[in-house]
Scaffold this motif. Structure first.
Motif, PDB file in Angstrom:
ATOM      1  N   TYR A  72       6.555   7.223 -26.620  1.00 26.29           N
ATOM      2  CA  TYR A  72       5.317   7.794 -26.120  1.00 26.29           C
ATOM      3  C   TYR A  72       4.102   7.100 -26.823  1.00 26.29           C
ATOM      4  O   TYR A  72       3.243   6.613 -26.501  1.00 26.29           O
ATOM      5  CB  TYR A  72       5.298   9.161 -26.288  1.00 26.29           C
ATOM      6  CG  TYR A  72       3.598   9.693 -26.337  1.00 26.29           C
ATOM      7  CD1 TYR A  72       2.895   9.836 -25.303  1.00 26.29           C
ATOM      8  CD2 TYR A  72       3.204  10.253 -27.617  1.00 26.29           C
ATOM      9  CE1 TYR A  72       1.659  10.090 -25.227  1.00 26.29           C
ATOM     10  CE2 TYR A  72       2.032  10.671 -27.510  1.00 26.29           C
ATOM     11  CZ  TYR A  72       0.939  10.429 -26.454  1.00 26.29           C
ATOM     12  OH  TYR A  72      -0.128  10.785 -26.594  1.00 26.29           O
ATOM     13  N   SER A  75       3.875   3.748 -25.867  1.00 24.12           N
ATOM     14  CA  SER A  75       2.989   3.378 -24.860  1.00 24.12           C
ATOM     15  C   SER A  75       1.513   3.548 -24.987  1.00 24.12           C
ATOM     16  O   SER A  75       0.661   3.298 -24.196  1.00 24.12           O
ATOM     17  CB  SER A  75       3.575   4.106 -23.905  1.00 24.12           C
ATOM     18  OG  SER A  75       3.407   5.569 -24.022  1.00 24.12           O
ATOM     19  N   LEU A 126       5.165   3.429 -15.445  1.00 19.73           N
ATOM     20  CA  LEU A 126       4.385   2.976 -16.661  1.00 19.73           C
ATOM     21  C   LEU A 126       3.554   1.657 -15.987  1.00 19.73           C
ATOM     22  O   LEU A 126       2.126   1.779 -16.412  1.00 19.73           O
ATOM     23  CB  LEU A 126       5.329   2.352 -17.368  1.00 19.73           C
ATOM     24  CG  LEU A 126       4.649   1.587 -18.920  1.00 19.73           C
ATOM     25  CD1 LEU A 126       3.895   2.686 -19.472  1.00 19.73           C
ATOM     26  CD2 LEU A 126       5.638   0.900 -19.722  1.00 19.73           C
ATOM     27  N   ASN A 129       0.272   3.381 -14.993  1.00 20.02           N
ATOM     28  CA  ASN A 129      -0.418   3.670 -16.306  1.00 20.02           C
ATOM     29  C   ASN A 129      -1.090   2.428 -16.935  1.00 20.02           C
ATOM     30  O   ASN A 129      -2.642   2.337 -17.183  1.00 20.02           O
ATOM     31  CB  ASN A 129       0.396   4.302 -17.313  1.00 20.02           C
ATOM     32  CG  ASN A 129       0.917   5.663 -17.185  1.00 20.02           C
ATOM     33  OD1 ASN A 129       1.982   5.812 -17.570  1.00 20.02           O
ATOM     34  ND2 ASN A 129       0.263   6.241 -16.336  1.00 20.02           N
ATOM     35  N   SER A 147       2.118  10.379 -15.051  1.00 20.78           N
ATOM     36  CA  SER A 147       2.589  10.903 -16.623  1.00 20.78           C
ATOM     37  C   SER A 147       3.466  12.000 -16.370  1.00 20.78           C
ATOM     38  O   SER A 147       4.322  12.126 -17.103  1.00 20.78           O
ATOM     39  CB  SER A 147       1.622  10.835 -17.290  1.00 20.78           C
ATOM     40  OG  SER A 147       0.699   9.625 -17.441  1.00 20.78           O
TER      41      SER A 147
END
Length: 263
Positions: A72, A75, A126, A129, A147
């Protein structure tokens, strides 16, 4: 992965100090390497705890947790680098968090190779995101929900490690997915969209429908979701501070975890 209460990299980590109060080197280091996304921690820990408590602890669950948390953080700074278009600014954070993520993640995959089946799902989410970060629109509802799905998939990952079929944790997955998705709407009505009647109606409607569905799935979980619906109806508009919103959500998270485990 991004957080439910402040999805994605809102701004660069603070490196300065308050006027008249120079920050200590330790505080500056914390600000540089720990993102100010407090709601993310519950979103990260809740699915892992629900998965482990449901299927039973196995030793790979521990390195999985560390890789999950460091992943996390990795990222977060990756998305921040994408958003600001200044990757060199976050090279230190990316290096620090990439090492445990790769090493411990690799250890877990080596122990349970079937976990690689989840890689395409996480890569796709991802990518969502990254796309919103590149557009600097990381507060978008779809980005938040991507998420949430990332987080909830951890329930299935924990089950796979314990060699428990997906059906064994489906109720836990659905419960957490409903809770976290509802919390995205609720928190927006408390902070970012506090003046939006549309968001408030959407939050209340979602919570009531979810509570009804959960009663059909499990009465214990349904009762907990009625309380969540009550807070979605009663608290918006009361001008609570973010810290108070966070404390309430800690209690809500524990309630959902308890209902999930005993159901």
């Amino acid at each position: 992965m991004t957080s439910q209460t402040g999805t994605g990299p809102r701004s660069a980590p603070a490196t300065g100090a308050r006027v008249g109060r120079p920050a200590s080197p330790r505080r500056r280091a914390v600000r540089r390497f720990v993102p100010p996304q407090h709601g993310a921690w519950a979103m990260l820990l809740l699915p892992w705890l629900a998965g482990v408590l449901t299927v039973g602890f196995r030793w790979p669950h521990l390195p999985l947790l560390v890789a999950w948390l460091s992943g996390y953080l990795l990222s977060y700074y990756l998305l921040l680098a994408v958003k600001t278009r200044r990757p060199e600014r976050f090279r230190g954070q990316l290096t620090v968090y990439a090492i445990p993520t790769v090493l411990l993640g690799g250890l877990v995959v080596a122990a349970v190779p079937s976990l690689l089946w989840y890689a395409p799902c996480y890569a796709l989410l991802l990518a969502v995101n990254v796309g919103y970060a590149a557009r600097r629109d990381e507060r978008a509802l779809l980005n938040d929900l991507a998420s949430v799905v990332q987080s909830c998939l951890m329930v299935f990952v924990c089950a796979t490690i314990a060699h428990v079929p997906p059906a064994g944790v489906t109720v836990a997955f659905v419960t957490l997915l409903a809770y976290l998705a509802g919390t995205v709407l609720y928190v927006k009505t408390m902070i970012r969209e506090r003046d939006s009647i549309g968001y408030r109606r959407a939050s209340i409607t979602f919570h009531l429908l979810t509570a009804a569905g959960m009663f059909l799935l499990n009465p214990i979980v349904g009762a907990g979701f009625l309380l969540l619906a009550a807070r979605a109806w009663a608290l918006p508009g009361r001008q609570l501070k973010p810290v108070h919103v966070g404390v309430i959500e800690i209690g809500a998270s524990l309630l959902v975890l308890l209902a999930t485990v005993i159901s």
